[in-house]
Design a protein around this motif. Structure first.
Motif, short mmCIF file in Angstrom:
data_model
loop_
_atom_site.label_atom_id
_atom_site.label_comp_id
_atom_site.label_asym_id
_atom_site.label_seq_id
_atom_site.Cartn_x
_atom_site.Cartn_y
_atom_site.Cartn_z
N ARG A 74 -17.66 1.11 17.68
CA ARG A 74 -18.56 1.84 16.78
C ARG A 74 -17.92 3.17 16.41
O ARG A 74 -17.26 3.80 17.24
N ILE A 75 -18.13 3.55 15.17
CA ILE A 75 -17.50 4.77 14.64
C ILE A 75 -18.56 5.65 14.00
O ILE A 75 -19.45 5.15 13.30
N ALA A 76 -18.45 6.94 14.24
CA ALA A 76 -19.29 7.92 13.55
C ALA A 76 -18.39 8.77 12.66
O ALA A 76 -17.41 9.35 13.15
N ILE A 77 -18.69 8.82 11.37
CA ILE A 77 -17.97 9.69 10.45
C ILE A 77 -18.64 11.06 10.50
O ILE A 77 -19.82 11.19 10.17
N ILE A 78 -17.89 12.08 10.93
CA ILE A 78 -18.45 13.42 11.10
C ILE A 78 -17.77 14.38 10.13
O ILE A 78 -16.54 14.41 10.04
N ASP A 79 -18.56 15.13 9.40
CA ASP A 79 -18.03 16.08 8.42
C ASP A 79 -18.71 17.43 8.62
O ASP A 79 -19.94 17.53 8.51
N LYS A 82 -21.62 17.37 11.06
CA LYS A 82 -22.77 16.51 10.80
C LYS A 82 -22.33 15.05 10.71
O LYS A 82 -21.31 14.74 10.09
N ILE A 83 -23.10 14.16 11.35
CA ILE A 83 -22.80 12.73 11.29
C ILE A 83 -23.24 12.19 9.94
O ILE A 83 -24.41 12.26 9.58
N LEU A 166 -10.98 2.42 6.23
CA LEU A 166 -11.77 3.51 6.78
C LEU A 166 -11.48 4.83 6.06
O LEU A 166 -12.32 5.73 6.05
N ASP A 167 -10.30 4.94 5.46
CA ASP A 167 -10.02 6.11 4.63
C ASP A 167 -10.99 6.15 3.44
O ASP A 167 -11.49 7.21 3.07
N ASP A 168 -11.25 4.97 2.85
CA ASP A 168 -12.21 4.89 1.75
C ASP A 168 -13.61 5.23 2.23
O ASP A 168 -14.39 5.86 1.50
N VAL A 169 -13.93 4.81 3.45
CA VAL A 169 -15.24 5.14 4.03
C VAL A 169 -15.38 6.66 4.15
O VAL A 169 -16.41 7.24 3.81
N PHE A 170 -14.31 7.30 4.64
CA PHE A 170 -14.34 8.75 4.81
C PHE A 170 -14.57 9.45 3.47
O PHE A 170 -15.37 10.38 3.36
N VAL A 171 -13.86 8.98 2.43
CA VAL A 171 -14.02 9.56 1.10
C VAL A 171 -15.45 9.36 0.59
O VAL A 171 -16.07 10.27 0.04
N LYS A 172 -15.98 8.16 0.80
CA LYS A 172 -17.33 7.84 0.32
C LYS A 172 -18.38 8.78 0.91
O LYS A 172 -19.26 9.28 0.20
N TYR A 173 -18.28 9.04 2.20
CA TYR A 173 -19.33 9.81 2.87
C TYR A 173 -19.08 11.31 2.92
O TYR A 173 -20.00 12.08 3.22
N THR A 174 -17.85 11.74 2.64
CA THR A 174 -17.57 13.19 2.67
C THR A 174 -17.18 13.74 1.31
O THR A 174 -17.22 14.95 1.10
N GLY A 175 -16.77 12.85 0.38
CA GLY A 175 -16.39 13.30 -0.94
C GLY A 175 -14.99 13.90 -1.01
O GLY A 175 -14.60 14.50 -2.00
N ARG A 176 -14.20 13.74 0.06
CA ARG A 176 -12.84 14.26 0.06
C ARG A 176 -11.96 13.37 0.91
O ARG A 176 -12.45 12.59 1.71
N SER A 177 -10.65 13.50 0.72
CA SER A 177 -9.72 12.64 1.45
C SER A 177 -9.25 13.31 2.72
O SER A 177 -9.36 14.52 2.89
N LEU A 178 -8.67 12.51 3.62
CA LEU A 178 -8.14 13.06 4.86
C LEU A 178 -6.95 13.97 4.61
O LEU A 178 -6.65 14.85 5.41
#
Length: 201
Positions: A74-79, A82-83, A166-178
């Motif tokens: 399980r993964i939590a995207i944190i920005d 905030k989860i 998962l990079d795309d997931v990060f962009v989707k939920y944070t609006g920015r790239s790694l």
């Protein structure tokens, strides 16, 4: 003094071993492979997988999406503390929806404005000088996008098609790239190494 002669990978393994001395059922790791070479990273990954198979629950933080994909159930995207999203790697990738196009043109704003009106287009996000576009079927979408670009006088310079990562997931939920976090990550690593030196003193 012998530890000073160890490689980064050996030191990280030693730190994990120290955390296991009291046979914990839960282990917390903060970016366990940061700064390591690929071979050392793989070695640490295998060690963590074996611990998990033996019943140890592992919480780890990482900026390496491939690491999260290969190790985590399980993964939590944190920005910014905030989860933003929680789920298995596959669940999170499915949440992106369809295929991902990365497109470069000579007029991204104009193209983005017109593509937003097409029914098969999901989300359009500017990322590092490219347009990141989610579509249901990338192979069918590309010719239509080229036709639309030609109709409005926009030249598409490059396009690539991929399945969601998962990079795309990060962009989707944070609006920015790694990549935009690269400087912060380097700075955190410098602070980490500074803390290690202070502890040795």
């Amino acid at each position: 003094h012998l530890v000073k002669t160890f490689s980064g990978g050996m030191r990280r393994k030693l730190e994990i071993a120290e955390g296991l001395l009291h046979s914990p059922s839960v282990l917390f790791l903060d970016e366990p492979t940061i700064g390591l070479d690929p071979s050392s990273r793989l070695s640490i990954w295998e060690q963590l997988k074996e611990l998990n198979r033996e019943g140890v629950t592992i919480f780890l933080t990482t900026h390496y999406m491939d690491e999260a994909d290969r190790l985590c159930d399980r993964i939590a995207i944190i920005d910014f503390g905030k989860i933003k999203a929680v789920g298995s790697p596959n669940e999170l990738k499915r949440s992106v929806g369809g295929d991902v196009l990365l497109l470069r043109s000579n007029s991204d704003n104009l193209l983005m404005e017109h593509l937003a009106n097409l029914s098969f287009i999901g989300e359009i996000t500017p990322v590092n000088g490219l347009l990141r576009i989610t579509v249901k079927d990338g192979e069918k979408a590309i010719p239509i996008i080229f036709e639309e670009a030609k109709r409005i006088g926009v030249t598409i310079e490059s396009v690539s098609l991929s399945k969601p990562s998962l990079d795309d997931v990060f962009v989707k939920y944070t609006g920015r790239s790694l990549r935009e976090e690269k400087i912060d990550k380097i700075e955190r690593y410098k602070q980490y190494m500074l803390m290690r030196r202070r502890r040795r003193r």
